[in-house]
Design an enzyme around this catalytic site. Structure first.
Site, PDB file in Angstrom:
ATOM      1  N   ASP A  36      56.868   1.160  36.166  1.00  0.00           N
ATOM      2  CA  ASP A  36      55.447   1.488  36.218  1.00  0.00           C
ATOM      3  C   ASP A  36      55.142   2.970  36.316  1.00  0.00           C
ATOM      4  OD1 ASP A  36      53.657  -0.456  35.707  1.00  0.00           O
ATOM      5  OD2 ASP A  36      53.773  -1.359  37.678  1.00  0.00           O
ATOM      6  N   ASP A 287      21.355  20.510   3.465  1.00  0.00           N
ATOM      7  CA  ASP A 287      22.793  20.312   3.495  1.00  0.00           C
ATOM      8  C   ASP A 287      23.189  18.906   3.907  1.00  0.00           C
ATOM      9  OD1 ASP A 287      24.578  22.100   2.702  1.00  0.00           O
ATOM     10  OD2 ASP A 287      25.360  22.538   4.701  1.00  0.00           O
ATOM     11  N   GLY A 422      35.435  14.949   3.631  1.00  0.00           N
ATOM     12  CA  GLY A 422      35.705  13.858   2.699  1.00  0.00           C
ATOM     13  C   GLY A 422      35.136  14.184   1.328  1.00  0.00           C
ATOM     14  N   LEU A 423      33.939  14.793   1.348  1.00  0.00           N
ATOM     15  CA  LEU A 423      33.289  15.156   0.094  1.00  0.00           C
ATOM     16  C   LEU A 423      34.086  16.250  -0.619  1.00  0.00           C
ATOM     17  CD1 LEU A 423      30.617  14.359  -1.275  1.00  0.00           C
ATOM     18  CD2 LEU A 423      29.635  16.420  -0.300  1.00  0.00           C
TER      19      LEU A 423
END
Ligand code: SF4
Length: 537
Positions: A36, A287, A422-423
Site C-alpha cells: 500500500d 477568430d 487541430g485546425l
C-alpha cells in the site's frame, strides 16, 4: 470486483490520504499490507509535493497474519505519535486490512494518546476515493469542531456591525484539479466583495483551524464531492448557511457573487463591475466564431463536468453531444444537467464504455480526465483536461485556476487552443503539397526573402499533379457562377477540392474574378495558383 488497467478513483483510504496530506498537523495511521505504500507516489510523483504524505502504514506481511496484527497496529500508532507529534490522529484500514477486523479506532483509543483519535470506517469494497475524502473530512470536522457546537436549536448570533463578513472555504484537497489555484482566485474574489476567509479546509488547515470552523458566518463549498457533507453538518450544528454555487465559468462566477452577496449581506455590484474575464469577448471575436457549434463530449467528476458543459454551450457556443461522470454518488446532479442539453447522462466508471461512447458520438473536442485524454489521443480528437484524475502535467508550475474570472480565461485558453491546433494540423495536411509548405521554402509572409512571383510555375505544379492523395471525382461546376464565369478544368477543380471547405468558396470566387479580369477562357491549376498569389499580395 472487476480487474482493470486504469481506474478513475482509488480505494477510499486514498481519499482519506488526500485530506490528511493537506492538513498541517494531523497524522494518518493506516493498517495496510506492504504494497500500500505505493499511494505515496500519487502525491510525490503526480502532484510533485515536496514531502511524503503524513501517513504511517503498518505494512504487515503474509507471515504477520498468523500473529498479533492488532499489536502491530498499536505499536505503529504509538511510534507515529511519538515521532510526528500530531495534534490529532486519523486511523483506519485499507481493503485487505479491513478483512482482518482489527478495529483500528478501538485499538488507538485504548492507547490514551492525549490527542483526538478519529476512526475512519471506509468500506473499500463498496465505496471509492472521493467518497473516502468526503467521509474523512466530515468525521474530522465533527470530531474537532463538534465540542464547540452550541446546544441544538440555538439561533446564530448576528454579526457585529463593525466586523466584515467571513466565510470558510471547504473541500480543496491534495490531488484535486487546480484546487490550490482555485482557493487563491476565490479568496481574491471574496476580498473584492468585502468578505474575509476565516479558514480554508482541509487544504492548509491545522487541527485548531478545523476546530474553529463554526466561527465563520457561512461556508463556501468549492468542491461538493469533498466538502458538502461537512458543510451540511456545520449548517445543522452551527446554523451556518452554505453557498454551493461552483464558480467555474463567467456565468457561474456571476451566480456565485450573487449568492455570496445574499448570504453575506453585501453589495454584489462592485465585484460584478470589476469582472476581468477576457473570455466572453474572445469567444465572440472573429477568430473564434468558426468554432461555434463544435461538437463537444464532456466527462469527469460531477462538479467539473456539469460546469464544463455549461461553459461549453453558453459561453463558447459549442454543442454538447455527451455528458457524464464516473461518480455514481452524483449521478442525479449530472442527469439533471444532461437533460438541459437533451442528453442522457453517461454514468460509468468503466473507461472502455466511455471510449465507446466517444467513438460513437464523433465529437470534435473532448473535455475529460487524464483517461479521456488518452482516449481522445487514440481517436485523433482534440482534448483538454478538466477534472481529476489527472497526470503530472496537470499540476502546472504556473498559476492556472479554473474558478472565478481568471479561471474562465484559463478555460478559454485550454479548450480553444487544442481546437486551433487541430485546425492547423488539418491545414498542414491539406496544403502539404503546396510549395510554401515544402521543405526549404521560405516563410510566405516574408516577401523580400522569397518573392512569390519568383517561384517557377512548373516545379510548383509538378508535385501537386503527382500527388498520391486520393481525391474525390470532380463535381461539375453548376449554378450562376459557372454559367457566367470561365470554365474550370477537371484538374483545377480537383485542386480546388483540396482546399479546406471553410475557405473553398472564397478561393473559388476569387479565382473566377481573377480569371475574368485576365480574360482567361478556362481556369487551370496555374490560374488557381496565380490567383492565390495575386490575392495574397
Ligand atoms: S489493500 Fe487494497 S489498495 Fe492496498 S494494495 Fe491491497 S487491494 Fe490495493
Amino acid at each position: 470486483m472487476q480487474l482493470t488497467v486504469w481506474t478513475y478513483e482509488g480505494p477510499p483510504h486514498v481519499g482519506a490520504m488526500r485530506v490528511a496530506t493537506v492538513l498541517t498537523d494531523v497524522h494518518y495511521v493506516l493498517h495496510a499490507p506492504q504494497g500500500d505504500t505505493y499511494a505515496d507516489l500519487l502525491f510525490t510523483m503526480i502532484e510533485r509535493r515536496g514531502a511524503r504524505p503524513p501517513v504511517t502504514y503498518t505494512t504487515f506481511q503474509a507471515r504477520d497474519l498468523g500473529g498479533d496484527t492488532a499489536e502491530l497496529f498499536k505499536q505503529s500508532v504509538r511510534e507515529a505519535c511519538e515521532r510526528f507529534r500530531p495534534a490529532a490522529v486519523l486511523v483506519g484500514a485499507s481493503c485487505t486490512a479491513e478483512l482482518i477486523q482489527d478495529d483500528p479506532g478501538g485499538l488507538a483509543r485504548a492507547l490514551g494518546l492525549g490527542i483526538p483519535v478519529i476512526p475512519l470506517e471506509l468500506p473499500a469494497y463498496q465505496r471509492k476515493e472521493n467518497w473516502g475524502a468526503s467521509e474523512t473530512f466530515y468525521h474530522l470536522v465533527r470530531a474537532l469542531a463538534g465540542p464547540s457546537a452550541p446546544p441544538p436549536g440555538t439561533p446564530r448570533p448576528a454579526r457585529p456591525a463593525d466586523r466584515r463578513p467571513r466565510c470558510n472555504l471547504l473541500g480543496p484537497t491534495a490531488l484535486g484539479f487546480r484546487h490550490r489555484d482555485d482557493v487563491v482566485e476565490v479568496t481574491r474574489l471574496l476580498a473584492s466583495m468585502g468578505v474575509d476567509v476565516s479558514v480554508v479546509a482541509p487544504l492548509g488547515a491545522s487541527a485548531a483551524d478545523v476546530a474553529r470552523l463554526g466561527e465563520a458566518d457561512f461556508n463556501v463549498v468549492l468542491y461538493p464531492e469533498t466538502g458538502r457533507q461537512a458543510a451540511t453538518w456545520l449548517a445543522r450544528s452551527f446554523c451556518q448557511p452554505m453557498v454551493d454555487v461552483v464558480p467555474i465559468g463567467v456565468g457561474a462566477t456571476r451566480d456565485f457573487i450573487a449568492a455570496v452577496a445574499a448570504v453575506a449581506g453585501v453589495d454584489p455590484a462592485p465585484a460584478l463591475a470589476a469582472e476581468t474575464a477576457r473570455s466572453p469577448w474572445y469567444a465572440r471575436s472573429v477568430d473564434s466564431t468558426y468554432l461555434t457549434g463544435k461538437r463537444v463530449f464532456v466527462f469527469g467528476d460531477a462538479t467539473h463536468a456539469v460546469a464544463a458543459a455549461r461553459v461549453a454551450r453558453d459561453e463558447l457556443g459549442f454543442t454538447v453531444v455527451g455528458l457524464g461522470t464516473y461518480q455514481r454518488e452524483f449521478a442525479r446532479e449530472v442527469r439533471t444537467a444532461a437533460a438541459l442539453y437533451g442528453l442522457e447522462a453517461l454514468i460509468t466508471d468503466d473507461y472502455l464504455e466511455v471510449e465507446a461512447s466517444i467513438a460513437g458520438l464523433h465529437p470534435e473536442l473532448v473535455l475529460g480526465t487524464q483517461m479521456e485524454r488518452h482516449i481522445a489521443k487514440r481517436l485523433g480528437v482534440p482534448c483538454a483536461v478538466i477534472s481529476a484524475p489527472v497526470h503530472v502535467q496537470d499540476f502546472p508550475a504556473r498559476y492556472s485556476p479554473q474558478m472565478g474570472f481568471e479561471g474562465a480565461n484559463v478555460l478559454f485558453d485550454s479548450w480553444v487552443h487544442p481546437l486551433m491546433m487541430g485546425l492547423e494540423e488539418h491545414l498542414l495536411g491539406m496544403f502539404r503539397d503546396d510549395p510554401e509548405f515544402a521543405d526549404g521554402a521560405a516563410p510566405s509572409h516574408l516577401a523580400s526573402v522569397a518573392p512569390i512571383a519568383a517561384a517557377p510555375a512548373e516545379p510548383i505544379l509538378a508535385p501537386v499533379a503527382a500527388s498520391p492523395v486520393p481525391v474525390p471525382a470532380p463535381v461539375p461546376v453548376t449554378g450562376p457562377v459557372a454559367a457566367t464565369g470561365p470554365d474550370w478544368t477537371a484538374e483545377a477543380e480537383r485542386e480546388l477540392r483540396k482546399i479546406p471547405f471553410f475557405v473553398r468558396g472564397k478561393a473559388r470566387r476569387n479565382t473566377e474574378i481573377f480569371a475574368r479580369d485576365k480574360g482567361c477562357a478556362s481556369i487551370t491549376v496555374e490560374t488557381l495558383y496565380d490567383a492565390k498569389a495575386h490575392f495574397g499580395r
